[in-house]
Design a protein around this motif. Structure first.
Motif: not given
Length: 415
Positions: A268-290
């Motif tokens: 629903y964003s203006t860019e409407g970006f999609k990942v597709k076959t062959g892509d590599y996605i990465e995130t760095r996150v801090k895992l919660p304790a709650g």
């Protein structure tokens, strides 16, 4: 269980071994991970006025040898005595990947008289890195100390070094495109889309208050969730996006009290970006304790027959050292338990390669699972990064009313 109209049961509405087995998984006790976030600003408001000044007095090593394990040492002092939630030594390679020294020190007392710590050991490939000390205040904000270069020289000829228990990725510029499990997963690819969370571009890049994966758009009790999406529950500061969950004034259709929480999707964003076959996605996150916290990076395409769901990771706070990795397109899954990389209040880097014939998952740059199933040649979907709240069916629901937070340093896609 009731299913949403006009589509298959949503994410996690389907009873499976996933939720039940994960709830019984054995957890570890040692948390090792990095937390150095370059450019993270100090906390603001009244708390900022009392934040002491921390000075970095010494940081070693300045040099290392590729393949040879080494520890780091950090000495600091402060303008007034206080307790830091975490103190450690961060490292970033030329591509911006976090390769921090393990063994952060928790609840460290820093005073004008000084504090010195020694980290756990690690190896690094040859190259030049950015190295810095960091600390986290009790309010959760991260503070980086002055950065410097760390030069890792090539190993001299002779016997091969003994590999460490935790292999690390090579820099993308030097890794072979078809490298081994410990090679850089984005080798041979170029960055095509990313958000470093210096600002929050709602509308143009992200949508924060609805998803077609939610039965009612902004909430989804059919999926054992207490979520009620609210754009005000995602914020950015100092290059970090924070997702905050709080008890809501809303009541779900099943009579349970909802929790207002945060979600980011490109749908629903203006860019409407999609990942597709062959892509590599990465995130760095801090895992919660709650208790009840259920963060995830996943994909969804409401217009496709299989909904395009690939879970880069799901985390439940009651399984402190476990990540769930799942392909829902061509079913395959794995639970990864790693007390050194996955733990409460620790940062971890998670990546996924969406291969046509195999989806590959990486934790801190190391391949941990290949499903041999893949997503097919024409797959595409919207990425979703969010903090859900369990409603109690497979994992405990939140206890009390204290807010629960989940943080992300970046989200990057390579093609």
């Amino acid at each position: 269980m009731q299913k949403p109209a006009r589509r298959r049961a949503p994410r996690h509405a389907r009873p499976s071994r996933r939720g039940r087995n994960a709830a019984l998984a054995v957890t570890g006790v040692l948390a090792v991970g990095g937390a150095g976030l370059l450019g993270v600003s100090a906390v603001t408001g009244a708390h900022a006025a009392t934040t002491p000044t921390v000075t970095q007095d010494k940081l070693t090593p300045a040099t290392m040898v590729a393949g040879k394990a080494a520890t780091a040492s950090l000495s600091v002092h402060s303008s007034a005595c206080f307790t830091a939630k975490t103190v450690g030594v961060g490292v970033r390679d030329a591509a911006g990947r976090n390769l921090d020294f393990p063994g952060n020190v928790a609840n460290a007392r820093i005073c004008p008289s000084g504090l010195s710590i020694t980290t756990g050991s690690r190896t690094l490939p040859a190259g030049t890195y950015t190295q810095f000390g960091f600390w986290q205040d009790l309010g959760g904000a991260w503070h980086n100390l002055p950065a410097r270069q760390l030069v890792v020289s090539a190993a001299t000829a002779g016997p091969s070094p003994v590999p460490t228990a935790t292999p690390v990725p090579s820099a993308p510029a030097t890794a072979a495109p078809s490298g081994p499990a410990t090679g850089a997963p984005a080798a041979g690819k170029k960055p095509i889309w990313s958000d470093e969370f210096d600002s929050l571009a709602l509308g143009s890049r992200w949508t924060a208050d609805r998803s077609s994966s939610y039965h009612y758009g902004d909430h989804n009790p059919n999926d054992n969730k207490l979520d009620w999406l609210d754009r005000d529950n995602v914020s950015v500061s100092g290059g970090v996006a924070t997702f905050t969950a709080r008890p809501s004034t809303h009541t779900l259709e099943n009579g349970k009290k909802a929790w207002d929480t945060g979600l980011l999707t490109t749908e629903y964003s203006t860019e409407g970006f999609k990942v597709k076959t062959g892509d590599y996605i990465e995130t760095r996150v801090k895992l919660p304790a709650g208790t009840g916290a259920w963060p995830a990076l996943w994909t969804w395409n409401g217009t496709s027959g299989d909904h395009g769901e690939i879970d880069s990771f799901e985390y439940h706070a009651d399984n402190a050292n476990l990540l769930e990795l799942t392909n829902h397109v061509n079913p395959g899954y794995k639970y990864v338990t790693d007390a050194k990389a996955v733990a409460h209040d620790q940062w971890v880097t998670v990546g996924t390669q969406y291969g046509a014939t195999s989806v590959d998952w990486y934790i801190n740059g190391v391949k941990v699972f290949s499903d041999g199933k893949g997503v097919g040649a024409d797959w595409s979907a919207y990425p979703i990064l969010n903090l859900s709240l369990s409603a109690g069916q497979y994992h405990p629901a939140p206890q009390g009313t204290a807010p629960i937070t989940f943080a992300a340093d970046y989200l990057r896609v390579y093609r």
